[in-house]
Design an enzyme around this catalytic site. Structure first.
Site, PDB file in Angstrom:
ATOM      1  N   ASP A  20     -15.867   4.224   2.823  1.00 18.70           N
ATOM      2  CA  ASP A  20     -14.642   3.423   2.706  1.00 18.70           C
ATOM      3  C   ASP A  20     -15.055   2.038   2.230  1.00 18.70           C
ATOM      4  OD1 ASP A  20     -11.926   2.593   3.007  1.00 18.70           O
ATOM      5  OD2 ASP A  20     -12.422   1.695   4.940  1.00 18.70           O
ATOM      6  N   SER A  21     -14.040   1.239   1.870  1.00 21.79           N
ATOM      7  CA  SER A  21     -14.317  -0.143   1.481  1.00 21.79           C
ATOM      8  C   SER A  21     -14.846  -0.960   2.661  1.00 21.79           C
ATOM      9  CB  SER A  21     -13.032  -0.778   0.975  1.00 21.79           C
ATOM     10  OG  SER A  21     -12.036  -0.701   1.978  1.00 21.79           O
ATOM     11  N   CYS A  58     -10.989   6.423   2.061  1.00 21.02           N
ATOM     12  CA  CYS A  58     -10.384   5.211   1.511  1.00 21.02           C
ATOM     13  C   CYS A  58      -9.179   5.650   0.699  1.00 21.02           C
ATOM     14  CB  CYS A  58     -11.391   4.489   0.620  1.00 21.02           C
ATOM     15  SG  CYS A  58     -10.673   3.048  -0.204  1.00 21.02           S
ATOM     16  N   GLU A 106      -8.891  -6.391   9.570  1.00 22.24           N
ATOM     17  CA  GLU A 106     -10.310  -6.781   9.521  1.00 22.24           C
ATOM     18  C   GLU A 106     -10.555  -8.066  10.325  1.00 22.24           C
ATOM     19  OE1 GLU A 106     -13.123  -5.491   7.322  1.00 22.24           O
ATOM     20  OE2 GLU A 106     -12.028  -3.669   6.820  1.00 22.24           O
ATOM     21  N   CYS A 121      -3.306   4.182   4.222  1.00 23.91           N
ATOM     22  CA  CYS A 121      -4.559   3.434   4.141  1.00 23.91           C
ATOM     23  C   CYS A 121      -5.263   3.643   5.475  1.00 23.91           C
ATOM     24  CB  CYS A 121      -4.236   1.965   3.912  1.00 23.91           C
ATOM     25  SG  CYS A 121      -5.634   0.853   4.154  1.00 23.91           S
ATOM     26  N   HIS A 163      -7.077   1.895   7.239  1.00 24.57           N
ATOM     27  CA  HIS A 163      -7.059   0.790   8.207  1.00 24.57           C
ATOM     28  C   HIS A 163      -5.819   0.851   9.108  1.00 24.57           C
ATOM     29  CE1 HIS A 163     -10.089  -1.025   5.634  1.00 24.57           C
ATOM     30  NE2 HIS A 163     -10.204  -2.045   6.466  1.00 24.57           N
TER      31      HIS A 163
HETATM   32  N1  DGL Z   1      -9.181   1.476   3.841  1.00 22.42           N
HETATM   33  C1  DGL Z   1      -8.886   1.450   2.452  1.00 22.42           C
HETATM   34  C2  DGL Z   1      -7.719   2.302   2.063  1.00 22.42           C
HETATM   35  O1  DGL Z   1      -7.547   3.278   2.753  1.00 22.42           O
HETATM   36  C3  DGL Z   1      -8.974   0.220   1.723  1.00 22.42           C
HETATM   37  C4  DGL Z   1      -8.310  -0.982   2.047  1.00 22.42           C
HETATM   38  C5  DGL Z   1      -8.861  -2.021   1.134  1.00 22.42           C
HETATM   39  O2  DGL Z   1     -10.069  -2.105   0.985  1.00 22.42           O
HETATM   40  O3  DGL Z   1      -8.049  -2.749   0.549  1.00 22.42           O
HETATM   41  O4  DGL Z   1      -7.028   2.051   1.105  1.00 22.42           O
END
Ligand code: DGL
Length: 268
Positions: free
Chosen positions: A10-11, A73, A152, A186, A188
């Site tokens: 993931d990012s 991600c 974050e 997403c 997150h």
């Molecule tokens: N967790 C990631 C996603 O599912 C990325 C969020 C990001 O880096 O902007 O899109």
């Protein structure tokens, strides 16, 4: 039976929500996780940049003995999945198809909301897959670019005035549209489940894309008779920025603290 590991990237930290589910569903598996915290967020980047980053992330994962990869991600899954699948030697699971499958199965009204990063929404990937699943579904997609940086920063708890205000501002149009299912597009966003659920109300089912990707990966390995058979698997965590920062926040996503190693992703 296949003792090799599952690679996940993931990012940043969001993909750990998928790791938590992978460990719950497949406790025998070994997992290698890479979070690209040096370059997070991915969510506002162009497809070209995303492809370049994702290829480097995969080249790093390729240094391990893997049997499958989960792109945990949403942004990479929505923009690059097909290309990465064509280039890769392992089966790759992204988050879009498994989440669409779940949302289409649980909706009663046929009105589905989607919240994701800007790049994910702009790709139109969710709408395309929803249309294939059932053209009668009404999909309301919404970019929520402030959610990732707030998560974050650890600002995801109910009662936090900043996240509560931002969530209400973003989500009110979806409440007004009357969606009964909301895809948290997403990885997150599951940390925001309580806040998002509070705004959407109890009648709205939230779909966690990381959890659905974990389920799809398990099904894929089971179908190929490629599950591991050891008693307990291990997990190793790598990050492209300072390990201490990653470690502190990772505990929130995983529910426990884990050792983390820093790697120079620019070498890959
Ligand atoms: N967790 C990631 C996603 O599912 C990325 C969020 C990001 O880096 O902007 O899109």
């Amino acid at each position: 039976m296949n003792p090799k590991s599952i690679g996940v990237f993931d990012s940043g930290l969001g993909g750990l929500t998928a790791v938590r589910q992978l460990r719950r569903l497949m406790p025998s598996e070994n997992i290698i996780y890479f979070g690209d915290t040096a370059r997070v967020p991915y969510g506002n980047r162009s497809r070209e940049t995303l492809l370049q980053y994702a290829r480097q992330d995969l080249r790093f994962l390729r240094t391990f003995n893997l049997k499958a990869v989960v792109i945990a991600c949403g942004t990479v899954s929505t923009n690059c999945l097909e290309t990465l699948r064509e280039e890769s030697c392992w089966p790759i699971t992204g988050v879009v198809e498994p989440a669409v499958e779940r949302a289409a199965a649980v909706t009663r009204s046929g009105k589905i909301g989607l919240v994701a990063t800007r790049a994910s929404v702009a790709s139109g990937a969710y709408e395309r897959v929803f249309r294939r699943a059932d053209p009668a579904l009404e999909v309301h997609a919404l970019a929520c670019p402030l959610f990732v940086p707030l998560v974050e920063e650890g600002r995801y708890r109910p009662g936090d005035v900043v996240i509560e205000t931002v969530a209400r501002e973003y989500l009110t149009p979806l409440v007004e549209a009357g969606v009964d299912t909301l895809v948290l597009g997403c990885t997150h966003y599951p940390l925001l489940s309580e806040v998002i659920g509070g705004v959407m109300g109890p009648g709205v089912t939230l779909v966690d894309v990381g959890a659905e990707a974990a389920r799809a990966c398990r099904d894929l390995l089971a179908a190929g008779d490629a599950l591991a058979e050891r008693e307990t698997g291990s997990a190793r965590f790598y990050t492209s920025d300072r390990a201490v920062n990653f470690q502190r926040l990772a505990a929130l996503f995983l529910g426990e603290e884990e050792p983390v190693e820093q790697v120079d992703i620019f070498q890959y």
